[in-house]
Design a protein around this motif. Structure first.
Motif, PDB file in Angstrom:
ATOM      1  N   ALA A  34       0.831  -1.205   0.000  1.00  0.00           N
ATOM      2  CA  ALA A  34       0.000   0.000   0.000  1.00  0.00           C
ATOM      3  C   ALA A  34       0.865   1.254   0.000  1.00  0.00           C
ATOM      4  O   ALA A  34       0.589   2.223  -0.728  1.00  0.00           O
ATOM      5  CB  ALA A  34      -0.933  -0.008   1.214  1.00  0.00           C
ATOM      6  N   THR A  44       2.324   1.722  -3.410  1.00  0.00           N
ATOM      7  CA  THR A  44       1.307   2.143  -4.365  1.00  0.00           C
ATOM      8  C   THR A  44       1.015   3.633  -4.234  1.00  0.00           C
ATOM      9  O   THR A  44       0.940   4.359  -5.237  1.00  0.00           O
ATOM     10  CB  THR A  44       0.014   1.332  -4.131  1.00  0.00           C
ATOM     11  OG1 THR A  44       0.293  -0.057  -4.303  1.00  0.00           O
ATOM     12  CG2 THR A  44      -1.063   1.750  -5.114  1.00  0.00           C
ATOM     13  N   PHE A 104      -5.955   1.193  -3.393  1.00  0.00           N
ATOM     14  CA  PHE A 104      -5.691   1.117  -1.960  1.00  0.00           C
ATOM     15  C   PHE A 104      -6.721   0.251  -1.237  1.00  0.00           C
ATOM     16  O   PHE A 104      -6.372  -0.574  -0.386  1.00  0.00           O
ATOM     17  CB  PHE A 104      -5.676   2.528  -1.362  1.00  0.00           C
ATOM     18  CG  PHE A 104      -5.275   2.579   0.084  1.00  0.00           C
ATOM     19  CD1 PHE A 104      -3.949   2.500   0.457  1.00  0.00           C
ATOM     20  CD2 PHE A 104      -6.229   2.710   1.081  1.00  0.00           C
ATOM     21  CE1 PHE A 104      -3.576   2.537   1.791  1.00  0.00           C
ATOM     22  CE2 PHE A 104      -5.870   2.749   2.408  1.00  0.00           C
ATOM     23  CZ  PHE A 104      -4.529   2.672   2.769  1.00  0.00           C
ATOM     24  N   LEU A 158      -6.352  -3.569  -1.119  1.00  0.00           N
ATOM     25  CA  LEU A 158      -5.257  -4.029  -0.261  1.00  0.00           C
ATOM     26  C   LEU A 158      -5.660  -4.035   1.211  1.00  0.00           C
ATOM     27  O   LEU A 158      -5.174  -4.849   2.004  1.00  0.00           O
ATOM     28  CB  LEU A 158      -4.034  -3.128  -0.449  1.00  0.00           C
ATOM     29  CG  LEU A 158      -3.324  -3.215  -1.800  1.00  0.00           C
ATOM     30  CD1 LEU A 158      -2.286  -2.109  -1.919  1.00  0.00           C
ATOM     31  CD2 LEU A 158      -2.662  -4.582  -1.951  1.00  0.00           C
TER      32      LEU A 158
END
Length: 678
Positions: A361, A364, A394, A397
């Protein structure tokens, strides 16, 4: 004269930091206790010199000494006292000085409270911390001098950015910096461990309190900034994936992973290399956030500097820290002995999965934040990466992470029983299904409501599972009430801290999902006597008046909020302020909360062509927003409770020392192993 004292104190602090960064490190290498002990008085001296500089700058703001360029640019005689004080860190130079002061505070804390640390580890950690301080002192002295003079001195200042003249912003930067800088201590311990070539359960026990302290401050700092944006900017939102918001969120994600990874090192003596790497990455991401905010590459209400020279200096500092630490890691990490093995289905396995998801995360969000900058630098065109991208990547995840957060504490170390843990969580599963069904029906039963209902059910799953895990620990309803009470009193505070933090996360999830799904907005022009209905409530506009503040004039609207039955609930008085120093317009929203839903009113510009006394108005129906603040506070409280656990304060294992040999060798000392004291 006082600004010159402050400037001299910074220069003196630079020399103290240089001594602290070299002498203890050499002493640790040679096994010379006297040289290692230099780190402790040096940390005190460094704190005093930086403290003197900070007090000198604060004094300049309090007395409105406009001969100091920083005061002239960021203060005014009409400014209230609170904002004169917060003006000290409401700018690039002052906030950088605050950053350095917090670096010195953490160094002092380790010197004072780290007496049970092995001398070599303490000396090396304080030396690394001093090296970081040297870099920032060079930065402030050569590119960002907060005591630069103006001759002749202006009669008055330009004033502080009105958006920063708010109680929320008075405390937001210091809390955020305590989080950012706090991770420097974990970084320093990691580098010290790499130099020493030793990472064990004792090291993890020592590093956890500092990591936890930084995590607490960063959590509360981000929440406070979100709260400020919510009520101050007048747009009815609390998070927009702004690049500067992301700059604080990314190290929070990696810091959360670090906190959980350190638990595995402490309990099972494994994931050592990974934990060291996380410590390096987390602080590196904090430095990256500093670069983004102060380099001028981003334009944001949160950003400070726009001077390219400063950006290059920070980039150089970032490169030295990252390249140097990762090079040391690449050299020494293979020498770290691995710990015990564990099955994928185990407490360690869930914590490792937690780490993978949080790290992914963070990567990302980092990619989404930096990609537009890379595209612009490579002349690939202007690219905008906004909430749709971040939400799309997001959220998926976070779903498995929340599921695992409930299952993990129910599993045993080394090898767990997933089916058995799931069976013990039957109540949480029933609660999740009930909340899902109830939410879906109440929301209207459309396909578009399935995702929101699932999110609310997921939050209920984690919340109830957290309670079930605590009940399992105290054997609630499985033994006598007296015995359960005894077990509850005997539980470690860290266990309570974990429960509070996980419960706070559950509330946060429910607040985010509920507000995102069912928020409503209404924008219109209203004349006195007009009524607007939104979210089952009505707003009666009584009119507006002009009022004068300490350093602004404002249009203040008056609204009566009524419920479905017409009963008056609250009087809302939002303002549109016009500041004079510097000239800028701000919006002050008026919010009424019933604890679950916020009713949010904003008054805009006058619209005389629509009638006398007419104004543009905006109303927001904000369901579940209070859960965000409850959740964040509960997470912070969980961290504080965990930090008070005796094992974090006085129970760290200590390594045996060859004191007799050290004394006979004139102060040399060498670690000989780990004792069993807990």
């Amino acid at each position: 004269m006082i600004p010159e004292i402050g400037h001299f104190a910074l220069v003196l602090g630079l020399f103290v930091a240089l001594v602290q960064s070299v002498v203890p490190l050499v002493g640790a290498q040679r096994g010379n206790l006297a040289m290692m002990e230099v780190a402790r008085p040096a940390s005190v001296a460094l704190f005093l010199t930086i403290g003197v500089a900070f007090v000198a700058l604060t004094h300049s703001f309090l007395v409105s000494d406009f001969s100091v360029s920083n005061v002239y640019m960021n203060s005014h005689t009409d400014k209230p006292l609170l904002y004169k004080i917060t003006g000290v860190w409401g700018n690039h130079e002052g906030s950088l000085l605050l950053w350095i002061l917090i670096l010195a505070v953490f160094s002092l804390a380790v010197a004072v409270f780290g007496r049970n640390l092995p001398p070599m580890l303490r000396a090396r950690a304080l030396a690394v911390q001093a090296m970081i301080t040297v870099g920032f002192l060079l930065f402030i002295l050569f590119t960002s001098n907060p005591f630069e003079r103006i001759d002749p001195a202006p009669l008055n200042g330009r004033g502080l950015n009105p958006l920063l003249q708010d109680p929320g912003l008075a405390f937001h930067p210091p809390m955020l910096y305590m989080g950012y800088v706090g991770f420097s201590m974990a970084f320093s311990f990691a580098i010290a461990a790499l130099i020493e070539g030793r990472v064990d359960a004792a090291w993890a026990r020592w590093v956890r309190p500092w990591t936890l302290l930084a995590w607490i401050f960063l959590t509360l700092g981000i929440a406070l900034g979100s709260w400020w944006a919510y009520y101050e900017l007048g747009w009815g939102g609390w998070w927009y994936w702004d690049p500067v918001e992301n700059a604080s969120f990314i190290p929070w994600l990696s810091g959360t992973a670090l906190l959980h990874s350190a638990i595995v090192v402490e309990k099972r003596d494994t994931l050592k290399s990974w934990t060291i790497l996380l410590a390096i990455i987390t602080f590196s991401l904090s430095l990256l956030g500093t670069f983004l905010v102060r380099s001028g590459v981003l334009t944001s209400v949160h950003a400070f500097a726009t001077d390219p020279t400063r950006g290059v200096f920070i980039l150089l500092l970032l490169a030295v820290a990252v390249v140097g630490s990762l090079s040391l890691y690449a050299w020494r990490a293979p020498q770290l002995k691995g710990g015990g093995v564990f099955a994928p289905v185990s407490r360690e396995g869930t914590l490792l999965l937690n780490n993978v998801l949080l790290s992914t995360a963070a990567a990302t969000v980092l990619l989404g934040t930096l990609y537009p900058l890379f595209a612009d630098a490579l002349n690939l065109g202007k690219v905008s990466v906004g909430p749709p991208f971040f939400n799309a990547v997001f959220v998926p995840l976070m779903i498995p992470m929340i599921v695992v957060m409930a299952l993990g504490p129910m599993l045993a170390w080394k090898r767990g029983d997933a089916l058995g843990a799931a069976k013990r969580l039957w109540l949480a599963l029933v609660a999740a299904a009930a909340v899902f069904a109830a939410t879906y029906v109440v929301a209207g039963g459309a396909w578009t409501d399935v995702g929101a209902a699932f999110g609310m059910g997921l939050g209920a799953w984690l919340l109830v599972a957290t309670g079930v895990e605590w009940a399992e620990r105290v054997q609630l309803f499985r033994t006598s009430p007296a015995n359960s009470l005894k077990r509850a009193v005997g539980l470690p505070r860290a266990a309570y801290g974990m429960s509070l933090a996980h419960a706070g996360t559950a509330l946060l999830v429910m607040g985010i999902v509920g507000n995102t799904a069912w928020k409503a907005e209404s924008i219109q022009v209203m004349a006195p006597g007009d009524v607007v209905e939104i979210g089952g409530h009505s707003y009666l506009f009584e009119g507006a008046e002009t009022v004068d503040g300490p350093n602004y004039a404002a249009s203040r609207g008056h609204f009566i909020l009524r419920d479905e039955d017409g009963t008056a609930l609250a009087r809302l008085d939002p303002e549109k302020r016009q500041y004079t120093s510097p000239p800028q317009t701000t919006t002050e929203a008026a919010i009424h909360s019933d604890g679950i839903t916020d009713y949010y009113a904003v008054i805009g510009d006058p619209s005389p062509d629509q009638g006398p006394g007419a104004y543009v108005t905006r109303f927001y129906h904000e369901p579940f927003v209070p859960l965000l603040w409850y959740g964040a506070l509960l997470m912070g409280l969980g961290g504080v409770v965990s930090l008070t656990d005796r094992r974090h304060r006085v129970g760290a294992p200590t390594r045996a020392r060859a004191r007799g040999a050290a004394a006979s060798a004139g102060g040399a000392v060498a670690p000989t192993g780990a004792s069993a004291r807990v």
